[in-house]
Scaffold this active site. Structure first.
Site, PDB file in Angstrom:
ATOM      1  CG  HIS A 172      -0.326  -0.359   0.009  1.00 58.74           C
ATOM      2  ND1 HIS A 172       0.227  -1.608  -0.045  1.00 58.74           N
ATOM      3  CD2 HIS A 172      -0.290   0.023   1.308  1.00 58.74           C
ATOM      4  CE1 HIS A 172       0.570  -1.971   1.174  1.00 58.74           C
ATOM      5  NE2 HIS A 172       0.277  -1.014   2.014  1.00 58.74           N
ATOM      6  CG  ASP A 202      -0.724   5.954   6.610  1.00 58.54           C
ATOM      7  OD1 ASP A 202       0.137   5.375   5.935  1.00 58.54           O
ATOM      8  OD2 ASP A 202      -0.842   5.790   7.844  1.00 58.54           O
TER       9      ASP A 202
HETATM   10  C1  SDX Z   1       2.016   2.487   4.587  1.00 61.72           C
HETATM   11  O1  SDX Z   1       3.982  -1.662   2.873  1.00 61.72           O
HETATM   12  C2  SDX Z   1       3.051  -1.552   3.699  1.00 61.72           C
HETATM   13  O2  SDX Z   1       2.333  -2.504   4.002  1.00 61.72           O
HETATM   14  C3  SDX Z   1       2.911  -0.183   4.351  1.00 61.72           C
HETATM   15  C4  SDX Z   1       1.702   0.058   5.226  1.00 61.72           C
HETATM   16  C5  SDX Z   1       1.754  -0.758   6.497  1.00 61.72           C
HETATM   17  O3  SDX Z   1       0.683  -1.030   7.059  1.00 61.72           O
HETATM   18  O4  SDX Z   1       2.878  -1.040   6.970  1.00 61.72           O
HETATM   19  O5  SDX Z   1       0.519  -0.267   4.508  1.00 61.72           O
HETATM   20  C6  SDX Z   1       1.632   1.521   5.667  1.00 61.72           C
HETATM   21  O6  SDX Z   1       3.145   2.846   4.501  1.00 61.72           O
HETATM   22  C7  SDX Z   1       0.975   2.924   3.598  1.00 61.72           C
HETATM   23  C8  SDX Z   1       1.540   3.871   2.487  1.00 61.72           C
HETATM   24  C9  SDX Z   1       1.617   5.308   3.068  1.00 61.72           C
HETATM   25  N1  SDX Z   1       2.337   6.202   2.084  1.00 61.72           N
HETATM   26  C10 SDX Z   1       1.670   7.137   1.429  1.00 61.72           C
HETATM   27  O7  SDX Z   1       0.450   7.300   1.456  1.00 61.72           O
HETATM   28  C11 SDX Z   1       2.588   8.047   0.598  1.00 61.72           C
HETATM   29  C12 SDX Z   1       1.980   8.264  -0.791  1.00 61.72           C
HETATM   30  N2  SDX Z   1       2.076   6.989  -1.563  1.00 61.72           N
HETATM   31  C13 SDX Z   1       3.210   6.797  -2.371  1.00 61.72           C
HETATM   32  O8  SDX Z   1       4.383   7.458  -2.062  1.00 61.72           O
HETATM   33  C14 SDX Z   1       3.350   5.380  -2.931  1.00 61.72           C
HETATM   34  O9  SDX Z   1       2.121   5.011  -3.396  1.00 61.72           O
HETATM   35  C15 SDX Z   1       3.906   4.290  -2.018  1.00 61.72           C
HETATM   36  C16 SDX Z   1       5.195   4.678  -1.415  1.00 61.72           C
HETATM   37  C17 SDX Z   1       2.912   3.959  -0.952  1.00 61.72           C
HETATM   38  C18 SDX Z   1       4.102   3.050  -2.887  1.00 61.72           C
HETATM   39  O10 SDX Z   1       5.091   3.350  -3.798  1.00 61.72           O
HETATM   40  P1  SDX Z   1       5.591   2.276  -4.894  1.00 61.72           P
HETATM   41  O11 SDX Z   1       4.940   0.968  -4.695  1.00 61.72           O
HETATM   42  O12 SDX Z   1       7.084   2.341  -4.905  1.00 61.72           O
HETATM   43  O13 SDX Z   1       5.001   2.822  -6.216  1.00 61.72           O
HETATM   44  P2  SDX Z   1       5.658   3.966  -7.105  1.00 61.72           P
HETATM   45  O14 SDX Z   1       6.164   5.066  -6.219  1.00 61.72           O
HETATM   46  O15 SDX Z   1       6.609   3.329  -8.055  1.00 61.72           O
HETATM   47  O16 SDX Z   1       4.362   4.527  -7.886  1.00 61.72           O
HETATM   48  C19 SDX Z   1       3.904   3.892  -9.086  1.00 61.72           C
HETATM   49  C20 SDX Z   1       3.298   5.037  -9.911  1.00 61.72           C
HETATM   50  C21 SDX Z   1       4.308   6.169 -10.180  1.00 61.72           C
HETATM   51  O17 SDX Z   1       3.901   6.815 -11.342  1.00 61.72           O
HETATM   52  P3  SDX Z   1       4.636   6.369 -12.773  1.00 61.72           P
HETATM   53  O18 SDX Z   1       6.133   6.495 -12.525  1.00 61.72           O
HETATM   54  O19 SDX Z   1       4.187   4.935 -13.014  1.00 61.72           O
HETATM   55  O20 SDX Z   1       4.080   7.360 -13.776  1.00 61.72           O
HETATM   56  O21 SDX Z   1       2.217   5.638  -9.190  1.00 61.72           O
HETATM   57  C22 SDX Z   1       2.541   6.993  -8.913  1.00 61.72           C
HETATM   58  C23 SDX Z   1       4.034   7.118  -9.039  1.00 61.72           C
HETATM   59  O22 SDX Z   1       4.408   8.462  -9.364  1.00 61.72           O
HETATM   60  N3  SDX Z   1       2.109   7.246  -7.535  1.00 61.72           N
HETATM   61  C24 SDX Z   1       1.521   8.362  -7.116  1.00 61.72           C
HETATM   62  C25 SDX Z   1       1.233   8.133  -5.761  1.00 61.72           C
HETATM   63  N4  SDX Z   1       1.641   6.919  -5.409  1.00 61.72           N
HETATM   64  C26 SDX Z   1       2.186   6.372  -6.509  1.00 61.72           C
HETATM   65  N5  SDX Z   1       1.222   9.517  -7.755  1.00 61.72           N
HETATM   66  C27 SDX Z   1       0.615  10.474  -7.004  1.00 61.72           C
HETATM   67  N6  SDX Z   1       0.285  10.335  -5.675  1.00 61.72           N
HETATM   68  C28 SDX Z   1       0.583   9.174  -5.041  1.00 61.72           C
HETATM   69  N7  SDX Z   1       0.280   9.033  -3.764  1.00 61.72           N
END
Ligand code: SDX
Length: 433
Positions: free
Chosen positions: A312, A369
């Site tokens: 998140h 989710d």
């Molecule tokens: C919602 O914003 C809100 O409030 C949203 C929400 C709401 O109520 O409105 O809470 C609802 O959208 C919840 C999130 C639902 N999405 C998912 O579950 C999709 C999977 N999660 C990711 O795509 C990700 O965690 C996000 C999009 C939620 C957040 O992404 P960020 O903050 O841009 O973080 P990032 O992508 O830069 O990740 C940081 C690191 C990276 O690794 P490094 O580059 O540091 O090595 O964490 C890793 C990412 O690759 N990472 C994951 C991951 N999420 C982040 N690796 C594997 N699986 C994951 N799910």
């Protein structure tokens, strides 16, 4: 705390104000930066940028705190119903019984939809994704609920009647559209439910009633729906809510702003994740349930697979909603006598991730989710309708932020950029290129 900071650039110094919120959050006010320095800030994804001041929802990502207008999500999910939470988010206070009754009556008085909307719905292919249909129909509502003409000198912002009428119309009509989209996918006749019922009770009746059968509301299902809708009702400046605010900042109508918010929510990194989680869990089950294999894929940078429902932007601790939904999922499945292996796979994934250094170092925890789809599935809602249910819950949050932005007379949202393209060059005739 000081209320200003100095920014030294070459031999000049700029003084910038600090802003402190009611929960002691500190913001650096850069609204004078460009005029004083000809510089802008750059922050892709707005990870460090506040777009506004807001009184609606407070999140503390480090502590896993979520409050709507100061009330904890735990208390509201346990003790409130969705309509009173909607009233709280939109108008700032919990309603008394008279206010809640009037709110429900005003909504019911607007719960008819032009029959032509049904024809628009029927024009979509059966394979169309429900989120695309919902966004289109929400936009179409504008055609059947024309905005009152405004002259430039009487901005809608201060017109409370205009706003209130738009709000009750939207809260009345979108649940009907959600039920119709669901029923059309199942080949069921479309109806308006029963206006003698409560708000959530009527939504479940409109969605689940079978033809020629009396529908008796099941308390287990009503409680689950209430809780899920409350847990999704708002979440400060997330992608879709920021979309509603920026679209609304151009003085676009509430319907148009929410239609844009629905489209933003659809993405699988946002609200679309609940559908993606179920598809992921079902794929793991089909593949033999080897969660370790999928954990390795999630950590492999060369593999596009992500552990959907994990991570998140704000929560670097447990998403408090995920905790509540996980307990609710267990309760609902037990009460409905359902044993779903998918739930056990989800719990196994969570258990492994919480002790895996990749996830621990990146503070990746289950988000809202991760477990919600398990409940929707138990309520016999198809995967492709999960994000529509998220949108239904988020409606009051989107409305509250649109109203707050308009009442604050906030300026039209228009970010700047750093241009990195070609500098000036001469046009060459075709033969000379
Ligand atoms: C919602 O914003 C809100 O409030 C949203 C929400 C709401 O109520 O409105 O809470 C609802 O959208 C919840 C999130 C639902 N999405 C998912 O579950 C999709 C999977 N999660 C990711 O795509 C990700 O965690 C996000 C999009 C939620 C957040 O992404 P960020 O903050 O841009 O973080 P990032 O992508 O830069 O990740 C940081 C690191 C990276 O690794 P490094 O580059 O540091 O090595 O964490 C890793 C990412 O690759 N990472 C994951 C991951 N999420 C982040 N690796 C594997 N699986 C994951 N799910």
């Amino acid at each position: 705390m000081k209320n200003k900071v100095d920014l030294n650039i070459d031999d000049s110094k700029i003084e910038l104000n600090l802003v402190k919120g009611s929960e002691n959050e500190i913001g650096l006010d850069i609204s004078s930066l460009r005029t004083e320095s000809n510089m802008i800030t750059l922050d892709p994804g707005y990870k460090n940028t506040g777009s506004c001041k807001s009184k609606i929802t407070f999140l503390d990502g480090e502590k896993g705190i979520l409050r709507y207008r100061g009330y904890s999500i735990e208390e509201l999910a346990e003790k409130a119903n969705f309509l009173e939470v909607a009233f709280l988010l939109i108008f700032g206070e919990l309603p008394n019984q008279t206010q809640l009754n009037k709110f429900l009556i005003d909504i019911k008085e607007n719960s008819i939809i032009d029959e032509d909307i049904k024809r628009i719905l029927e024009s979509f292919p059966k394979s169309a994704h429900p989120m695309g249909i919902l966004s289109s129909l929400t936009s179409a509502l504008i055609a059947f609920n024309p905005e009152k003409k405004i002259s430039l000198d009487n901005k809608q912002n201060g017109d409370q009647d205009y706003m209130y009428n738009s709000i009750v119309k939207l809260l009345a009509k979108v649940p009907i559209l959600v039920a119709w989209v669901h029923r059309r996918r199942k080949g069921l006749p479309l109806d308006y439910g029963d206006n003698n019922l409560g708000y959530v009770e009527n939504i479940t009746k409109m969605m689940f009633q079978l033809p020629n059968q009396d529908y008796v509301n099941n308390k287990i299902i009503i409680d689950a729906m209430n809780k899920l809708l409350i847990l999704h009702a708002d979440h400060e400046q997330n992608c879709s809510t920021s979309t509603v605010r920026i679209v609304g900042s151009s003085e676009a109508s509430l319907f148009a702003s929410v239609a844009a918010g629905i489209s933003a929510l659809w993405g699988r990194l946002h609200g679309g994740a609940n559908q993606a989680v179920l598809e992921m869990l079902e794929a793991i089950k089909k593949d033999g349930g080897d969660t370790k294999k999928f954990m390795l894929k999630a950590k492999d940078k060369s593999d596009p697979f992500r552990l959907m429902g994990f991570g998140h932007r704000v929560y670097k601790n447990f998403d408090p909603r995920a905790k509540i939904i996980k307990v609710t999922a267990n309760k609902i499945l037990n009460e409905l006598g359902i044993s779903d292996p998918i739930l056990e796979i989800a719990k196994g994934l969570e258990k492994e991730a919480l002790k895996d250094s990749y996830f621990v170092e990146r503070k990746l925890y289950p988000n809202v989710d991760f477990y919600s789809g398990i409940i929707y599935k138990a309520l016999e809602i198809p995967n492709e309708m999960f994000t529509v249910m998220f949108a239904l819950g988020r409606l009051p949050g989107w409305v509250a932020h649109w109203r707050e932005m308009r009442l604050n007379n906030e300026p039209i949202g228009r970010p700047r950029q750093i241009y990195t393209g070609e500098t000036l060059r001469k046009f060459l005739e075709m033969g000379l290129r």
